[in-house]
Design a protein around this motif. Sequence first.
Motif: not given
Ligand SMILES: [Zn+2]
Length: 230
Positions: A99, A135, A160, A230
């Motif tokens: 990510e 992200h 995401h 996250n």
């Molecule tokens: Zn994330």
Amino acid sequence: MITEMRKYIDIGVNLTASSFKKDIPQVIERAQIAGVEQLVVTGTNILHSEQAIQLSEQYESICYATAGLHPHHASDFSQSLASELREMLGHRSVVAVGECGLDFNRNFSTRQEQIRAFEAQLEIAIDLQKPVFLHQRDAHEDFIAIIKSCRSELGHLVAHCFTGNIEEINDLVILDMYIGVTGWICDERRGISLQQAVKHIPVDRIMLETDAPYLLPRNLGIKPVKKNRN
Ligand SMILES: [Zn+2]
């Protein structure tokens, strides 16, 4: 006659998180019983990317991995880390770079460090022609500008854990990106705007993810893990 081959995939699960230390086999088994055939285990730094790869080997054709550096850890970025990532991304079950991206909400790494690590990972994705697991939080403008600058060279992209609005959806769709939706949408306090916005995501652009152990749907009535997502 067209026979449709459907697979139910959780595209983002943090199985390397400490809360899964004791029961990964049971978690995977329960996912399968629930109809989740495959899981993409998120790599957020070198160690977790390595662990994600190990899981993909242990649970072959069920677990897949991503390998990347989360913006929280962007201050760890170096050329040698980039080489390690490149090597990991050559593994057959690593399906995406990430990510990676920008998080100007918490700024655990400085903005400059985040931008540097993000751009470097996009460069790796371009070189290796790998999809990217992205992200973004409170950094939409910079995020879009960076992707725009190299979009034509990149392959598939997924934003995401999308939690934004209709305008942000449009920006992502124009850039031909997939949009990941999590249990955030089941949150009666902060998920309401997403419930409205999600109707504007083209149906062939939506991807589903748990982001487990974070973002447990609140309407399940189960006590969530107390930790920053996250
Ligand atoms: Zn994330």
